[in-house]
Design a protein around this motif. Structure first.
Motif, PDB file in Angstrom:
ATOM      1  N   ASP A  28       0.826  -1.131  -0.012  1.00 52.48           N
ATOM      2  CA  ASP A  28      -0.235  -0.149   0.042  1.00 52.48           C
ATOM      3  C   ASP A  28       0.821   1.343   0.032  1.00 52.48           C
ATOM      4  O   ASP A  28       0.489   2.399  -0.398  1.00 52.48           O
ATOM      5  CB  ASP A  28      -0.880  -0.023   1.196  1.00 52.48           C
ATOM      6  CG  ASP A  28       0.016  -0.264   2.432  1.00 52.48           C
ATOM      7  OD1 ASP A  28       0.894  -0.746   2.547  1.00 52.48           O
ATOM      8  OD2 ASP A  28      -0.563   0.436   3.477  1.00 52.48           O
ATOM      9  N   TRP A  29       2.023   1.267   0.457  1.00 55.44           N
ATOM     10  CA  TRP A  29       3.100   2.497   0.445  1.00 55.44           C
ATOM     11  C   TRP A  29       3.091   2.653  -1.106  1.00 55.44           C
ATOM     12  O   TRP A  29       3.543   4.125  -1.170  1.00 55.44           O
ATOM     13  CB  TRP A  29       4.330   2.233   0.927  1.00 55.44           C
ATOM     14  CG  TRP A  29       4.988   0.831   0.415  1.00 55.44           C
ATOM     15  CD1 TRP A  29       4.821  -0.653   0.732  1.00 55.44           C
ATOM     16  CD2 TRP A  29       5.918   0.982  -0.633  1.00 55.44           C
ATOM     17  NE1 TRP A  29       5.940  -1.313  -0.254  1.00 55.44           N
ATOM     18  CE2 TRP A  29       6.595  -0.328  -1.043  1.00 55.44           C
ATOM     19  CE3 TRP A  29       6.583   2.086  -1.466  1.00 55.44           C
ATOM     20  CZ2 TRP A  29       7.227  -0.779  -2.178  1.00 55.44           C
ATOM     21  CZ3 TRP A  29       7.523   1.839  -2.408  1.00 55.44           C
ATOM     22  CH2 TRP A  29       7.819   0.427  -2.791  1.00 55.44           C
ATOM     23  N   TYR A  84       1.100   2.825  -3.389  1.00 54.84           N
ATOM     24  CA  TYR A  84      -0.162   3.894  -3.753  1.00 54.84           C
ATOM     25  C   TYR A  84      -0.162   5.207  -3.164  1.00 54.84           C
ATOM     26  O   TYR A  84      -0.451   6.223  -3.592  1.00 54.84           O
ATOM     27  CB  TYR A  84      -1.613   3.126  -3.313  1.00 54.84           C
ATOM     28  CG  TYR A  84      -1.844   1.912  -3.896  1.00 54.84           C
ATOM     29  CD1 TYR A  84      -1.750   1.668  -5.205  1.00 54.84           C
ATOM     30  CD2 TYR A  84      -2.043   0.544  -3.260  1.00 54.84           C
ATOM     31  CE1 TYR A  84      -1.923   0.466  -5.973  1.00 54.84           C
ATOM     32  CE2 TYR A  84      -1.904  -0.642  -3.628  1.00 54.84           C
ATOM     33  CZ  TYR A  84      -1.906  -0.604  -5.033  1.00 54.84           C
ATOM     34  OH  TYR A  84      -2.022  -1.773  -5.573  1.00 54.84           O
ATOM     35  N   GLY A  85       0.394   5.165  -1.806  1.00 54.40           N
ATOM     36  CA  GLY A  85       0.742   6.396  -1.261  1.00 54.40           C
ATOM     37  C   GLY A  85       1.529   7.412  -1.811  1.00 54.40           C
ATOM     38  O   GLY A  85       1.326   8.617  -1.828  1.00 54.40           O
ATOM     39  N   ILE A  86       2.780   6.782  -2.179  1.00 48.67           N
ATOM     40  CA  ILE A  86       3.731   7.543  -3.016  1.00 48.67           C
ATOM     41  C   ILE A  86       3.166   8.174  -4.262  1.00 48.67           C
ATOM     42  O   ILE A  86       3.526   9.258  -4.581  1.00 48.67           O
ATOM     43  CB  ILE A  86       4.810   6.507  -3.258  1.00 48.67           C
ATOM     44  CG1 ILE A  86       5.804   6.456  -1.875  1.00 48.67           C
ATOM     45  CG2 ILE A  86       5.917   7.453  -4.189  1.00 48.67           C
ATOM     46  CD1 ILE A  86       6.702   5.499  -1.907  1.00 48.67           C
ATOM     47  N   ALA A 116       0.091   8.606  -4.883  1.00 46.39           N
ATOM     48  CA  ALA A 116      -0.961   9.727  -4.538  1.00 46.39           C
ATOM     49  C   ALA A 116      -0.220  11.216  -4.403  1.00 46.39           C
ATOM     50  O   ALA A 116      -0.654  12.171  -4.604  1.00 46.39           O
ATOM     51  CB  ALA A 116      -1.762   9.621  -3.421  1.00 46.39           C
ATOM     52  N   LEU A 117       1.020  11.010  -3.849  1.00 45.86           N
ATOM     53  CA  LEU A 117       1.703  12.459  -3.550  1.00 45.86           C
ATOM     54  C   LEU A 117       2.514  12.781  -4.819  1.00 45.86           C
ATOM     55  O   LEU A 117       2.916  14.112  -4.904  1.00 45.86           O
ATOM     56  CB  LEU A 117       2.743  12.006  -2.516  1.00 45.86           C
ATOM     57  CG  LEU A 117       2.436  11.751  -0.998  1.00 45.86           C
ATOM     58  CD1 LEU A 117       3.433  11.269   0.030  1.00 45.86           C
ATOM     59  CD2 LEU A 117       1.746  12.915  -0.402  1.00 45.86           C
ATOM     60  N   ASN A 159      -1.142   7.081 -12.769  1.00 52.84           N
ATOM     61  CA  ASN A 159      -2.231   6.810 -11.475  1.00 52.84           C
ATOM     62  C   ASN A 159      -3.696   6.647 -12.235  1.00 52.84           C
ATOM     63  O   ASN A 159      -4.315   5.834 -11.705  1.00 52.84           O
ATOM     64  CB  ASN A 159      -2.336   8.095 -10.851  1.00 52.84           C
ATOM     65  CG  ASN A 159      -1.000   8.390  -9.675  1.00 52.84           C
ATOM     66  OD1 ASN A 159      -0.139   7.448 -10.211  1.00 52.84           O
ATOM     67  ND2 ASN A 159      -1.198   9.260  -8.984  1.00 52.84           N
ATOM     68  N   PHE A 164      -5.599  10.730  -7.646  1.00 51.56           N
ATOM     69  CA  PHE A 164      -4.830  10.556  -6.279  1.00 51.56           C
ATOM     70  C   PHE A 164      -5.158   9.149  -5.796  1.00 51.56           C
ATOM     71  O   PHE A 164      -5.033   8.968  -4.390  1.00 51.56           O
ATOM     72  CB  PHE A 164      -5.581  11.672  -5.524  1.00 51.56           C
ATOM     73  CG  PHE A 164      -5.135  13.029  -5.873  1.00 51.56           C
ATOM     74  CD1 PHE A 164      -3.820  13.598  -5.653  1.00 51.56           C
ATOM     75  CD2 PHE A 164      -5.782  14.025  -6.530  1.00 51.56           C
ATOM     76  CE1 PHE A 164      -3.255  14.819  -6.015  1.00 51.56           C
ATOM     77  CE2 PHE A 164      -5.231  15.253  -7.317  1.00 51.56           C
ATOM     78  CZ  PHE A 164      -4.059  15.727  -6.764  1.00 51.56           C
ATOM     79  N   ILE A 170      -7.023   3.970  -1.649  1.00 52.86           N
ATOM     80  CA  ILE A 170      -6.392   4.197  -0.542  1.00 52.86           C
ATOM     81  C   ILE A 170      -7.531   4.102   0.506  1.00 52.86           C
ATOM     82  O   ILE A 170      -7.426   3.314   1.845  1.00 52.86           O
ATOM     83  CB  ILE A 170      -5.863   5.463  -0.391  1.00 52.86           C
ATOM     84  CG1 ILE A 170      -4.647   5.753  -1.156  1.00 52.86           C
ATOM     85  CG2 ILE A 170      -5.422   6.175   1.070  1.00 52.86           C
ATOM     86  CD1 ILE A 170      -4.074   7.187  -1.346  1.00 52.86           C
ATOM     87  N   ASN A 194      -8.207  -0.122   1.652  1.00 54.27           N
ATOM     88  CA  ASN A 194      -7.060  -0.220   2.431  1.00 54.27           C
ATOM     89  C   ASN A 194      -7.527   0.174   3.900  1.00 54.27           C
ATOM     90  O   ASN A 194      -7.344  -0.610   4.737  1.00 54.27           O
ATOM     91  CB  ASN A 194      -5.767  -0.262   1.974  1.00 54.27           C
ATOM     92  CG  ASN A 194      -5.124  -1.246   1.525  1.00 54.27           C
ATOM     93  OD1 ASN A 194      -5.572  -2.371   1.023  1.00 54.27           O
ATOM     94  ND2 ASN A 194      -3.736  -1.290   1.244  1.00 54.27           N
ATOM     95  N   ARG A 195      -7.755   1.314   3.811  1.00 53.36           N
ATOM     96  CA  ARG A 195      -8.266   1.969   5.307  1.00 53.36           C
ATOM     97  C   ARG A 195      -9.258   1.163   5.785  1.00 53.36           C
ATOM     98  O   ARG A 195      -9.396   0.934   7.051  1.00 53.36           O
ATOM     99  CB  ARG A 195      -8.488   3.521   5.148  1.00 53.36           C
ATOM    100  CG  ARG A 195      -6.966   4.182   4.922  1.00 53.36           C
ATOM    101  CD  ARG A 195      -7.438   5.672   4.811  1.00 53.36           C
ATOM    102  NE  ARG A 195      -6.078   6.598   4.726  1.00 53.36           N
ATOM    103  CZ  ARG A 195      -6.111   7.929   4.460  1.00 53.36           C
ATOM    104  NH1 ARG A 195      -7.361   8.597   4.360  1.00 53.36           N
ATOM    105  NH2 ARG A 195      -5.009   8.498   4.311  1.00 53.36           N
TER     106      ARG A 195
END
Length: 347
Positions: free
Chosen positions: A158-159, A161-163, A165-166, A193, A301, A306, A309-310
């Motif tokens: 999941d990290w 997807y975080g990157i 999104a940034l 994305n 984004f 995201i 997963n949350r």
């Protein structure tokens, strides 16, 4: 002029209210007519079996009727005769409890009390039926994997997807320094994305549908707690089981563990009380749909990935509460179904 405008607004509101009341009256009339009738709807048993099959695999229970005995007794026909549940949770849960050959006396007493309540209190039964219909029926709730093995449903890495999104923000910060580099990077990030969002959305479509059903379940349970909380507190069955461990027996969360339906429903809802419509939109978008600003924003984004997963993380952290929530809603729906079945036997 102003008076006419106000009169028009009042008229529109009155008409809207009238249509709502008319629709509600029509719905209640159908519910009253169907209560106590022999069900004619044929369910797809593949979806109905999901919860029971996952329960067997996860908990390793030996008190359930085996498949051979079930088929010899034609229990699928018995199930179809009893089932008038109003939501998929109730259908799956009814199938599960019909397999249980060693039900505690306290559980039977609770079910008898609920059945009597809904048999005698027509107003409460109708309100509950409307709530359950709001949760709805689909091709199975799809929640069984999240109830018994939510870790397996979580997206790995999941990290990443975080990157991703940034990166759009990084590209925007580069724009003032170098318009060409910033625009090039932004276009590349948008394309990457959006592609990831569409590709993952297609593979997760059934999972997202399950989470949308989960959102409907939580909303319906909140309404139940608000409307019937005081009455459900009268359903007492002893103390709650200890929940300090992490064994399968601890996580089972059957109705036998419930001491007070009202308070236990409130406790089961507590981790999910701040949810606001989990994943309301589908991630399976076409190129034409991505032209819409909101969907493009979500794709760029990776909002749905995201949030997915949350939500699964929330289910993992509060799995016992999730299973109790499912159990309580299932008990209420099957109680209405049992009351209708008993009524049909006397006609």
């Amino acid at each position: 002029m102003i008076g006419g405008l106000i009169a028009g607004i009042v008229l529109v509101v009155a008409l809207a209210r009238w249509f709502v009341l008319r629709a509600r009256a029509k719905s209640e009339r159908k519910l009253l007519e169907s209560y106590g009738r022999v069900p004619t709807e044929v369910n797809d048993m593949r979806h109905v079996r999901s919860y029971h099959e996952h329960a067997l695999q996860s908990d390793g229970e030996h008190s359930y009727i085996d498949a051979t005995t079930w088929n010899d007794l034609s229990m699928d026909s018995v199930y179809r005769r009893i089932d008038t549940c109003h939501c998929s949770v109730g259908e799956e849960y009814l199938y599960h409890i019909l397999h249980d050959a060693q039900v505690r006396l306290s559980t039977l007493e609770l079910r008898g009390m609920l059945r009597k309540w809904f048999s005698e209190d027509v107003h409460s039964r109708l309100r509950l039926q409307r709530i359950l219909k709001g949760i709805g029926k689909r091709s199975g709730s799809g929640l069984a994997p999240y109830l018994f093995d939510p870790v397996a449903k979580r997206l790995s890495h999941d990290w990443v997807y975080g990157i991703l999104a940034l990166l759009p923000f990084v590209a925007l910060t580069i724009l003032p320094l170098s318009m060409q580099v910033g625009m090039g990077m932004l276009l590349c990030v948008v394309c990457v994305n959006a592609t990831v969002s569409v590709f993952m959305g297609r593979s997760l479509e059934s999972d997202l549908e399950s989470l949308r059903y989960f959102s409907a379940l939580v909303h319906g349970a909140k309404v139940m707690q608000r409307v019937f909380g005081d009455r459900l507190r009268e359903a007492r069955m002893g103390n709650l089981a200890e929940t300090g461990g992490t064994s399968k027996a601890t996580l089972r969360a059957d109705v036998d563990d419930i001491g007070n339906l009202g308070d236990d429903l409130k406790a089961a809802l507590a981790p999910y009380k701040n949810m606001r419509g989990v994943l309301p939109g589908s991630m399976h978008q076409t190129a034409a749909e991505l032209e819409l600003p909101l969907l493009l924003f979500k794709a760029v984004f990776l909002v749905d990935l995201i949030l997915y997963n949350r939500t699964v993380d929330l289910m993992i952290a509060h799995n016992l509460e999730l299973r109790r929530l499912y159990t309580i809603v299932g008990e209420l729906d099957t109680a209405v179904s049992a009351a209708s079945f008993c009524r049909s036997c006397t006609q």
